[in-house]
Design a protein around this motif. Sequence first.
Motif, PDB file in Angstrom:
ATOM      1  N   LEU A  24       0.835  -1.201   0.000  1.00 43.82           N
ATOM      2  CA  LEU A  24       0.000   0.000   0.000  1.00 43.82           C
ATOM      3  C   LEU A  24       0.869   1.250   0.000  1.00 43.82           C
ATOM      4  O   LEU A  24       1.965   1.246   0.567  1.00 43.82           O
ATOM      5  CB  LEU A  24      -0.896   0.040   1.240  1.00 43.82           C
ATOM      6  CG  LEU A  24      -1.988  -1.013   1.362  1.00 43.82           C
ATOM      7  CD1 LEU A  24      -2.673  -0.902   2.718  1.00 43.82           C
ATOM      8  CD2 LEU A  24      -3.003  -0.865   0.241  1.00 43.82           C
ATOM      9  N   THR A  25       0.367   2.304  -0.595  1.00 48.46           N
ATOM     10  CA  THR A  25       1.015   3.608  -0.479  1.00 48.46           C
ATOM     11  C   THR A  25       0.569   4.249   0.826  1.00 48.46           C
ATOM     12  O   THR A  25      -0.420   3.820   1.432  1.00 48.46           O
ATOM     13  CB  THR A  25       0.638   4.544  -1.647  1.00 48.46           C
ATOM     14  OG1 THR A  25      -0.767   4.840  -1.548  1.00 48.46           O
ATOM     15  CG2 THR A  25       0.958   3.922  -3.000  1.00 48.46           C
ATOM     16  N   GLN A  26       1.264   5.302   1.230  1.00 43.09           N
ATOM     17  CA  GLN A  26       0.834   6.041   2.416  1.00 43.09           C
ATOM     18  C   GLN A  26      -0.587   6.546   2.237  1.00 43.09           C
ATOM     19  O   GLN A  26      -1.402   6.472   3.156  1.00 43.09           O
ATOM     20  CB  GLN A  26       1.749   7.240   2.675  1.00 43.09           C
ATOM     21  CG  GLN A  26       2.999   6.915   3.414  1.00 43.09           C
ATOM     22  CD  GLN A  26       3.775   8.165   3.789  1.00 43.09           C
ATOM     23  OE1 GLN A  26       3.650   9.201   3.146  1.00 43.09           O
ATOM     24  NE2 GLN A  26       4.577   8.056   4.820  1.00 43.09           N
ATOM     25  N   GLU A  27      -0.875   7.057   1.062  1.00 44.42           N
ATOM     26  CA  GLU A  27      -2.200   7.613   0.792  1.00 44.42           C
ATOM     27  C   GLU A  27      -3.278   6.535   0.878  1.00 44.42           C
ATOM     28  O   GLU A  27      -4.360   6.775   1.420  1.00 44.42           O
ATOM     29  CB  GLU A  27      -2.232   8.294  -0.580  1.00 44.42           C
ATOM     30  CG  GLU A  27      -1.378   9.534  -0.680  1.00 44.42           C
ATOM     31  CD  GLU A  27       0.117   9.251  -0.888  1.00 44.42           C
ATOM     32  OE1 GLU A  27       0.506   8.089  -1.201  1.00 44.42           O
ATOM     33  OE2 GLU A  27       0.905  10.192  -0.710  1.00 44.42           O
ATOM     34  N   SER A  38      -1.088  13.273   5.586  1.00 48.63           N
ATOM     35  CA  SER A  38      -0.034  13.945   6.360  1.00 48.63           C
ATOM     36  C   SER A  38       0.076  13.340   7.759  1.00 48.63           C
ATOM     37  O   SER A  38       1.177  13.202   8.292  1.00 48.63           O
ATOM     38  CB  SER A  38      -0.268  15.453   6.419  1.00 48.63           C
ATOM     39  OG  SER A  38      -1.484  15.759   7.049  1.00 48.63           O
ATOM     40  N   ALA A  39      -1.051  12.955   8.367  1.00 49.10           N
ATOM     41  CA  ALA A  39      -0.998  12.289   9.677  1.00 49.10           C
ATOM     42  C   ALA A  39      -0.298  10.941   9.545  1.00 49.10           C
ATOM     43  O   ALA A  39       0.547  10.586  10.371  1.00 49.10           O
ATOM     44  CB  ALA A  39      -2.393  12.106  10.258  1.00 49.10           C
ATOM     45  N   ARG A  42       3.359  11.541   9.413  1.00 49.82           N
ATOM     46  CA  ARG A  42       3.900  11.874  10.741  1.00 49.82           C
ATOM     47  C   ARG A  42       4.001  10.635  11.625  1.00 49.82           C
ATOM     48  O   ARG A  42       4.949  10.476  12.385  1.00 49.82           O
ATOM     49  CB  ARG A  42       3.050  12.954  11.418  1.00 49.82           C
ATOM     50  CG  ARG A  42       3.156  14.318  10.766  1.00 49.82           C
ATOM     51  CD  ARG A  42       2.510  15.414  11.589  1.00 49.82           C
ATOM     52  NE  ARG A  42       1.130  15.141  11.960  1.00 49.82           N
ATOM     53  CZ  ARG A  42       0.059  15.433  11.233  1.00 49.82           C
ATOM     54  NH1 ARG A  42       0.203  16.013  10.041  1.00 49.82           N
ATOM     55  NH2 ARG A  42      -1.166  15.171  11.677  1.00 49.82           N
ATOM     56  N   HIS A  43       3.027   9.732  11.501  1.00 45.31           N
ATOM     57  CA  HIS A  43       3.053   8.498  12.289  1.00 45.31           C
ATOM     58  C   HIS A  43       4.204   7.603  11.843  1.00 45.31           C
ATOM     59  O   HIS A  43       4.923   7.050  12.672  1.00 45.31           O
ATOM     60  CB  HIS A  43       1.726   7.751  12.174  1.00 45.31           C
ATOM     61  CG  HIS A  43       0.563   8.513  12.714  1.00 45.31           C
ATOM     62  ND1 HIS A  43      -0.720   8.299  12.290  1.00 45.31           N
ATOM     63  CD2 HIS A  43       0.491   9.507  13.640  1.00 45.31           C
ATOM     64  CE1 HIS A  43      -1.535   9.111  12.938  1.00 45.31           C
ATOM     65  NE2 HIS A  43      -0.816   9.858  13.757  1.00 45.31           N
ATOM     66  N   GLU A  44       4.371   7.450  10.536  1.00 39.43           N
ATOM     67  CA  GLU A  44       5.429   6.567  10.024  1.00 39.43           C
ATOM     68  C   GLU A  44       6.828   7.088  10.331  1.00 39.43           C
ATOM     69  O   GLU A  44       7.750   6.305  10.507  1.00 39.43           O
ATOM     70  CB  GLU A  44       5.269   6.349   8.522  1.00 39.43           C
ATOM     71  CG  GLU A  44       4.132   5.421   8.170  1.00 39.43           C
ATOM     72  CD  GLU A  44       4.114   5.035   6.703  1.00 39.43           C
ATOM     73  OE1 GLU A  44       5.064   5.371   5.959  1.00 39.43           O
ATOM     74  OE2 GLU A  44       3.135   4.371   6.305  1.00 39.43           O
ATOM     75  N   THR A  45       6.983   8.387  10.366  1.00 39.12           N
ATOM     76  CA  THR A  45       8.302   8.951  10.632  1.00 39.12           C
ATOM     77  C   THR A  45       8.576   9.148  12.120  1.00 39.12           C
ATOM     78  O   THR A  45       9.684   9.517  12.507  1.00 39.12           O
ATOM     79  CB  THR A  45       8.479  10.310   9.917  1.00 39.12           C
ATOM     80  OG1 THR A  45       7.456  11.207  10.380  1.00 39.12           O
ATOM     81  CG2 THR A  45       8.408  10.157   8.405  1.00 39.12           C
TER      82      THR A  45
END
Length: 84
Positions: A24-27, A38-39, A42-45
């Motif tokens: 899956l992509t982030q989106e 964007s959340a 922020r969670h992944e990083t």
Amino acid sequence: MYQFDDEAKSVGTALLALRQAVGLTQEQLAEKAKVSASANSRHETGREAPSIRIVARYARELGLHLPEFFRIHDEIQKAIRRTS
């Protein structure tokens, strides 16, 4: 000493690895889990720790139960510590 930021980063590392493993992509994951892209970033990083409710949504959309997510999270952290 334990740092909350360290836990946010470790959850993010697991989230990133699992998301990539299922292709899956982030989106895409963000949309499925009903969070903004964007959340999700922020969670992944590790810049922001997701609530347990959001982690549960991520886990569900990754095909996991919450305990499975944290078991995999722990395995990833052990592997990181072994290679550090």
